[in-house]
Design a protein around this motif. Structure first.
Motif, mmCIF file in Angstrom:
data_model
loop_
_atom_site.group_PDB
_atom_site.id
_atom_site.type_symbol
_atom_site.label_atom_id
_atom_site.label_comp_id
_atom_site.label_asym_id
_atom_site.label_seq_id
_atom_site.Cartn_x
_atom_site.Cartn_y
_atom_site.Cartn_z
ATOM 1 N N VAL A 168 0.888 -1.042 -0.358
ATOM 2 C CA VAL A 168 0.125 0.031 -0.024
ATOM 3 C C VAL A 168 0.881 1.597 -0.414
ATOM 4 O O VAL A 168 2.057 1.846 0.551
ATOM 5 N N GLU A 169 0.211 2.365 -0.709
ATOM 6 C CA GLU A 169 1.376 3.391 -0.879
ATOM 7 C C GLU A 169 0.642 4.803 0.528
ATOM 8 O O GLU A 169 1.918 5.571 0.537
ATOM 9 N N HIS A 170 -0.599 4.093 1.589
ATOM 10 C CA HIS A 170 -0.829 5.202 2.312
ATOM 11 C C HIS A 170 -0.079 4.443 3.385
ATOM 12 O O HIS A 170 0.996 3.404 3.679
ATOM 13 N N ILE A 171 0.072 5.309 4.749
ATOM 14 C CA ILE A 171 0.908 4.965 5.570
ATOM 15 C C ILE A 171 -0.026 3.738 6.830
ATOM 16 O O ILE A 171 -1.312 3.501 6.448
ATOM 17 N N HIS A 172 0.465 2.526 6.634
ATOM 18 C CA HIS A 172 -0.161 1.818 7.639
ATOM 19 C C HIS A 172 -0.025 1.625 8.816
ATOM 20 O O HIS A 172 0.739 1.853 9.883
ATOM 21 N N THR A 173 -0.734 1.129 9.164
ATOM 22 C CA THR A 173 -1.073 1.253 10.702
ATOM 23 C C THR A 173 -1.533 0.057 11.228
ATOM 24 O O THR A 173 -2.869 -0.879 10.912
ATOM 25 N N ALA A 174 -1.450 -0.067 12.453
ATOM 26 C CA ALA A 174 -1.729 -1.351 13.604
ATOM 27 C C ALA A 174 -2.459 -1.399 15.070
ATOM 28 O O ALA A 174 -2.130 -0.169 15.095
ATOM 29 N N VAL A 175 -3.548 -1.769 15.014
ATOM 30 C CA VAL A 175 -3.284 -1.951 16.110
ATOM 31 C C VAL A 175 -3.737 -3.011 17.311
ATOM 32 O O VAL A 175 -4.025 -3.898 16.986
ATOM 33 N N ILE A 176 -2.668 -2.515 18.870
ATOM 34 C CA ILE A 176 -2.558 -4.325 19.610
ATOM 35 C C ILE A 176 -3.714 -3.656 20.680
ATOM 36 O O ILE A 176 -3.787 -2.482 20.956
ATOM 37 N N ASP A 177 -4.749 -4.543 21.221
ATOM 38 C CA ASP A 177 -5.908 -4.457 21.858
ATOM 39 C C ASP A 177 -5.052 -5.478 22.989
ATOM 40 O O ASP A 177 -4.638 -6.487 22.902
ATOM 41 N N LEU A 178 -4.687 -4.585 24.459
ATOM 42 C CA LEU A 178 -3.921 -5.088 25.218
ATOM 43 C C LEU A 178 -4.726 -5.874 26.548
ATOM 44 O O LEU A 178 -4.177 -6.155 27.063
ATOM 45 N N GLU A 179 -6.766 -5.664 26.105
ATOM 46 C CA GLU A 179 -7.128 -6.217 27.151
ATOM 47 C C GLU A 179 -7.488 -7.919 26.381
ATOM 48 O O GLU A 179 -7.899 -8.883 26.947
ATOM 49 N N ALA A 180 -7.477 -7.558 25.060
ATOM 50 C CA ALA A 180 -8.343 -8.795 24.866
ATOM 51 C C ALA A 180 -6.729 -10.086 24.269
ATOM 52 O O ALA A 180 -7.092 -10.522 23.083
ATOM 53 N N LEU A 181 -5.531 -9.141 24.062
ATOM 54 C CA LEU A 181 -4.445 -9.769 23.207
ATOM 55 C C LEU A 181 -4.414 -9.795 22.215
ATOM 56 O O LEU A 181 -4.639 -11.195 20.858
ATOM 57 N N THR A 182 -5.106 -9.100 20.852
ATOM 58 C CA THR A 182 -4.966 -9.023 19.379
ATOM 59 C C THR A 182 -3.894 -8.275 18.602
ATOM 60 O O THR A 182 -4.529 -6.964 19.369
ATOM 61 N N LEU A 183 -4.072 -8.000 17.878
ATOM 62 C CA LEU A 183 -3.624 -7.783 16.952
ATOM 63 C C LEU A 183 -3.913 -7.802 15.288
ATOM 64 O O LEU A 183 -4.206 -8.321 15.227
ATOM 65 N N ARG A 184 -4.782 -6.397 14.816
ATOM 66 C CA ARG A 184 -5.317 -6.574 13.449
ATOM 67 C C ARG A 184 -4.839 -5.088 13.031
ATOM 68 O O ARG A 184 -4.360 -3.979 13.479
ATOM 69 N N GLU A 185 -5.235 -5.260 11.771
ATOM 70 C CA GLU A 185 -4.756 -3.521 10.860
ATOM 71 C C GLU A 185 -6.148 -2.942 10.791
ATOM 72 O O GLU A 185 -6.978 -3.104 11.167
ATOM 73 N N VAL A 186 -6.227 -1.699 11.006
ATOM 74 C CA VAL A 186 -6.727 -0.291 11.430
ATOM 75 C C VAL A 186 -7.544 -0.478 9.976
ATOM 76 O O VAL A 186 -6.570 0.121 8.476
ATOM 77 N N GLU A 187 -8.440 -1.105 9.347
ATOM 78 C CA GLU A 187 -9.560 -0.890 8.044
ATOM 79 C C GLU A 187 -9.683 0.399 8.066
ATOM 80 O O GLU A 187 -10.585 1.195 9.318
ATOM 81 N N LEU A 188 -9.216 0.857 7.162
ATOM 82 C CA LEU A 188 -9.721 2.413 6.787
ATOM 83 C C LEU A 188 -11.396 2.355 6.440
ATOM 84 O O LEU A 188 -12.004 2.169 5.354
ATOM 85 N N ALA A 189 -12.196 3.640 6.749
ATOM 86 C CA ALA A 189 -13.528 4.001 6.203
ATOM 87 C C ALA A 189 -13.410 4.519 4.662
ATOM 88 O O ALA A 189 -11.753 4.874 4.066
ATOM 89 N N PRO A 190 -14.419 4.386 3.318
ATOM 90 C CA PRO A 190 -14.681 4.350 2.265
ATOM 91 C C PRO A 190 -13.497 5.930 1.908
ATOM 92 O O PRO A 190 -13.541 6.300 1.230
#
Length: 356
Positions: A168-190
């Motif tokens: 991707v040519e835009h800035i990549h962002t991922a989020v870690i949830d420290l309560e659920a212990l999950t990691l995922r990429e942030v999905e951008l709105a249209p």
């Protein structure tokens, strides 16, 4: 309750002789009137130094502040931050232990003394194992260097960085949830803006009127991770990630111009928010030589004696002169804004870096 004594005065006027209660008497009287829940809430509004004095005012107040999970969890969050406290609470809960006052008191003491710490391979494995690689990002969301990590509540956002496998040519962002212990990429709105990919930028949490005062992620400056070209706008372009879901899984970027005194290109700097997310301070970094602000930092053997400060809602920068011994302007350093839990004073703390 004392009854005022009414006395006659000249001209027919009346005066009331009212006994003024001592401040300590008023505070102690409030203990018998207010519920424990209200007292706990009031305690969380006080600087630590005042809270210590209040706790010593009576046995009842000492007992309340010593055994209140609300008070001690608040002090722990003031000292260590929401994200680190959430990580410790998650680890404690995974071991089947209660998150009571004794846990929060012990956490505050360990954080204040900070005599030892250890890495948790189990928590890292749990977080890393919750995410895979997408078609656009063959390397996975954790890959990269030269990125920024920003804690917002129980969430940690990893933003940008050197990512050769990311398409991707835009800035990549991922989020870690420290309560659920999950990691995922942030999905951008249209309708989201798409700021260019970058590294060596700076980022922090803000609370702009744009999001109704809700927490958001601010990204400033940097350079393209492939071409090394300076990102357009520098401090004069504010990239704000609005969080659309409580878990941070969906977001919307806003790219907003700012005015005032600030470089139009910057990298290798640090930033941090203060005044409840309504101000941002920037120190250090490199500017293009053709930028008018470059003359401010040209001679790095002489302290600049100032910082750049952003009014978040006005989107306006100013150069603020500082007092006291001033550090030399630098690059590739680390920095953070911190509110002292004892006095509630706010500070920018910088560590390391170099003049070259």
């Amino acid at each position: 309750k004392s009854v005022p004594a009414v006395q006659g005065c000249r001209g027919g006027a009346m005066a009331a002789d009212v006994a003024t209660p001592e401040p300590l008497d008023s505070a102690l009287a409030a203990v018998t009137v207010l519920s424990d829940e209200v007292l706990e809430h009031l305690c969380t509004c006080l600087p630590g130094e005042v809270l210590l004095s209040l706790a010593g005012a009576s046995h009842t107040l000492h007992q309340l502040t010593s055994t209140s999970a609300v008070v001690w969890s608040h002090l722990s969050r003031e000292l260590l931050g929401e994200a680190l406290c959430q990580l410790q609470a998650t680890l404690h809960a995974r071991r089947g232990r209660a998150l009571d006052a004794s846990f929060w008191r012990a956490l505050f003491r360990r954080g204040y003394e900070f005599k030892f710490a250890r890495w948790s391979a189990d928590l890292r494995a749990a977080i890393a194992g919750s995410a895979g690689s997408s078609a656009a990002d063959r390397a996975g969301p954790l890959t990269g260097s030269g990125h920024c990590s920003v804690a917002i509540g129980r969430l940690v956002f990893k933003c940008g960085g050197l990512r050769p496998g990311c398409r991707v040519e835009h800035i990549h962002t991922a989020v870690i949830d420290l309560e659920a212990l999950t990691l995922r990429e942030v999905e951008l709105a249209p309708d989201s803006a798409k700021p260019g990919r970058r590294l060596r930028h700076a980022a922090c949490e803000i609370r702009p009127s744009l999001t109704g005062g809700s927490p958001a992620l601010l990204v400033l400056g940097g350079c393209h991770d492939r071409t090394k070209a300076v990102c357009e706008g520098g401090l004069r372009m504010l990239h704000v990630l609005e969080l659309l879901t409580p878990d941070g899984a969906r977001g919307r970027w806003h790219s907003l111009e700012a005015d005032g005194t600030a470089p139009a290109g910057i990298w290798h700097h640090v930033c941090g928010s203060f005044a409840r997310g309504k101000r941002v301070v920037v120190f250090g970094g490199d500017f293009p030589e053709q930028d008018p602000e470059f003359t401010t930092i040209f001679n790095r053997s002489v302290p600049v004696g100032g910082v750049y400060v952003l009014d978040v809602d006005l989107r306006s920068w100013s150069f603020v002169n500082t007092t006291g011994p001033s550090p030399l302007w630098r690059s590739l350093h680390a920095g953070i804004t911190h509110r002292d839990p004892l006095s509630h004073s706010e500070r920018l703390i910088i560590v390391g870096g170099g003049a070259e």
